[in-house]
Scaffold this motif. Structure first.
Motif, PDB file in Angstrom:
ATOM      1  N   GLY A 269       0.783  -1.226   0.000  1.00 22.61           N
ATOM      2  CA  GLY A 269       0.000   0.000   0.000  1.00 22.61           C
ATOM      3  C   GLY A 269       0.813   1.273   0.000  1.00 22.61           C
ATOM      4  O   GLY A 269       0.252   2.359  -0.175  1.00 22.61           O
ATOM      5  N   VAL A 270       2.136   1.171   0.201  1.00 23.27           N
ATOM      6  CA  VAL A 270       2.978   2.367   0.132  1.00 23.27           C
ATOM      7  C   VAL A 270       2.943   2.915  -1.297  1.00 23.27           C
ATOM      8  O   VAL A 270       3.086   2.153  -2.252  1.00 23.27           O
ATOM      9  N   PRO A 271       2.736   4.212  -1.482  1.00 23.35           N
ATOM     10  CA  PRO A 271       2.670   4.778  -2.843  1.00 23.35           C
ATOM     11  C   PRO A 271       3.910   4.452  -3.668  1.00 23.35           C
ATOM     12  O   PRO A 271       5.032   4.480  -3.156  1.00 23.35           O
ATOM     13  N   PRO A 272       3.721   4.142  -4.943  1.00 20.65           N
ATOM     14  CA  PRO A 272       4.850   3.760  -5.795  1.00 20.65           C
ATOM     15  C   PRO A 272       5.970   4.784  -5.835  1.00 20.65           C
ATOM     16  O   PRO A 272       7.141   4.418  -5.934  1.00 20.65           O
ATOM     17  N   ALA A 273       5.637   6.064  -5.782  1.00 18.87           N
ATOM     18  CA  ALA A 273       6.680   7.090  -5.840  1.00 18.87           C
ATOM     19  C   ALA A 273       7.637   6.969  -4.660  1.00 18.87           C
ATOM     20  O   ALA A 273       8.849   7.185  -4.796  1.00 18.87           O
ATOM     21  N   ILE A 274       7.117   6.630  -3.489  1.00 18.72           N
ATOM     22  CA  ILE A 274       7.974   6.456  -2.307  1.00 18.72           C
ATOM     23  C   ILE A 274       8.823   5.198  -2.461  1.00 18.72           C
ATOM     24  O   ILE A 274      10.024   5.199  -2.173  1.00 18.72           O
ATOM     25  N   LEU A 275       8.200   4.105  -2.924  1.00 20.03           N
ATOM     26  CA  LEU A 275       8.942   2.869  -3.135  1.00 20.03           C
ATOM     27  C   LEU A 275      10.097   3.100  -4.111  1.00 20.03           C
ATOM     28  O   LEU A 275      11.221   2.637  -3.882  1.00 20.03           O
TER      29      LEU A 275
END
Length: 334
Positions: A269-275
């Motif tokens: 669920g962590v936003p892709p941009a952060i990943l």
């Protein structure tokens, strides 16, 4: 067996294609990150201080603090072979402020080893950045008559009593490496599990066991100090720090590959941009000369350049192949 045929980072095009066809759940989540990070990031290491996972976690955290300007705080949550710490990661808010160190044991072996798992590593966690791998090392006392793995195994076959092999922890990569050796070599060994590598190495020195299989962190010091002799490493290629020690493949076991790999994971669920940002920064960290030197000193091979998809593919493959071995060997922990 697939774990013996596939190199640690040799993910095939077909494997990566399958991974792309069935992406990890978090990659499909919407991105709304804003300015991140705005507060400290917690990095959960699911093992006690002082071990190889703690070393790796602290090294990554320290370098991220320096090079990325973040505040990354290591939180040791030990217990149940890494299950307690990674469960805390899986249950955390998917905002990028809680990450964890996942490795072969808690992502690929434990789901088949434990009768009950508090989380599903394939559904509840996202592999973000593969960091490094470590092989196992087959060692004997420095004054052992066995100077090669072939000699050790020949004596095992010829002797009236099976050799006693020490290792740290049931269900670990070291334990399963022993299972692989028994199956590939056609020998019977007496498994002697210890709670840690230190007591096992001490008993090997004292002659209470015949040989020890452990990771490089456990054995490099005694090998370099002259009290142990290394017979083989379980990686596809030799280590720079043990350049004279042959691989298992060179010792008569083609394709043998059994390693502990470690990387940064996040809750689903962590936003892709952060990943993607975490992935990029960790990969930048593990290519720095000072980090490479520290990895080499402890016998680790960095995994820079591996994508999130490749890390996910590795987890899925190892989850399957180690799980097959656990089930075949009928190993289970309640």
């Amino acid at each position: 067996m697939a774990i013996q045929r596939r190199a640690f980072l040799g993910a095939s095009a077909a494997l990566l294609g399958a991974s792309a066809a069935t992406p990890w759940p978090a990659w499909a989540q919407p991105a709304a990150t804003g300015a991140w990070p705005q507060r400290p990031i917690r990095l959960i290491v699911p093992f006690p201080p002082g071990g190889s996972a703690d070393f790796l976690g602290r090294l990554v955290a320290d370098r991220l603090n320096i090079t990325a300007g973040w505040t990354v705080v290591v939180d040791n949550r030990a217990g149940a072979a890494g299950n307690i710490g990674l469960d805390a990661v899986a249950r955390s808010a998917p905002d990028g402020y809680t990450l964890g160190i996942g490795q072969t044991a808690n992502l690929a072996i434990n789901p088949s080893l434990y009768a009950r798992m508090p989380f599903d590593p394939l559904k509840d966690l996202v592999p973000v950045a593969l960091v490094a791998s470590q092989p196992m090392v087959v060692t004997v006392k420095a004054d052992s008559p066995h100077r090669t793995l072939a000699a050790l195994l020949a004596a095992a076959k010829a002797g009236s009593e099976p050799p006693r092999v020490a290792f740290a922890g049931n269900g670990t990569v070291a334990h399963l490496t022993i299972e692989l050796i028994e199956r590939r070599a056609g020998v019977r060994l007496v498994n002697v599990p210890y709670k840690g590598a230190g007591p096992a190495v001490n008993d090997l020195r004292a002659g209470h066991v015949d040989f020890f299989i452990g990771n490089t962190v456990a054995v490099l010091g005694p090998i370099q100090g002259g009290s142990l002799r290394a017979l083989a490493v379980t990686s596809p290629a030799r280590l720079k720090t043990l350049a004279d020690v042959p691989t298992m493949a060179e010792s008569g076991f083609p394709g043998f590959d059994a390693q502990t790999w470690s990387g940064v994971v996040a809750p689903v669920g962590v936003p892709p941009a952060i990943l993607e940002r975490v992935h990029a920064e960790v990969n930048r960290v593990i290519t720095q000369p000072e980090v490479l030197a520290k990895f080499a000193a402890e016998g680790s091979t960095p995994a820079a350049g591996q994508s999130m998809q490749q890390f996910a593919a590795l987890v899925r493959e190892q989850h399957r192949t180690w799980g097959d071995l656990v089930r075949q060997a009928k190993i289970q922990i309640e």
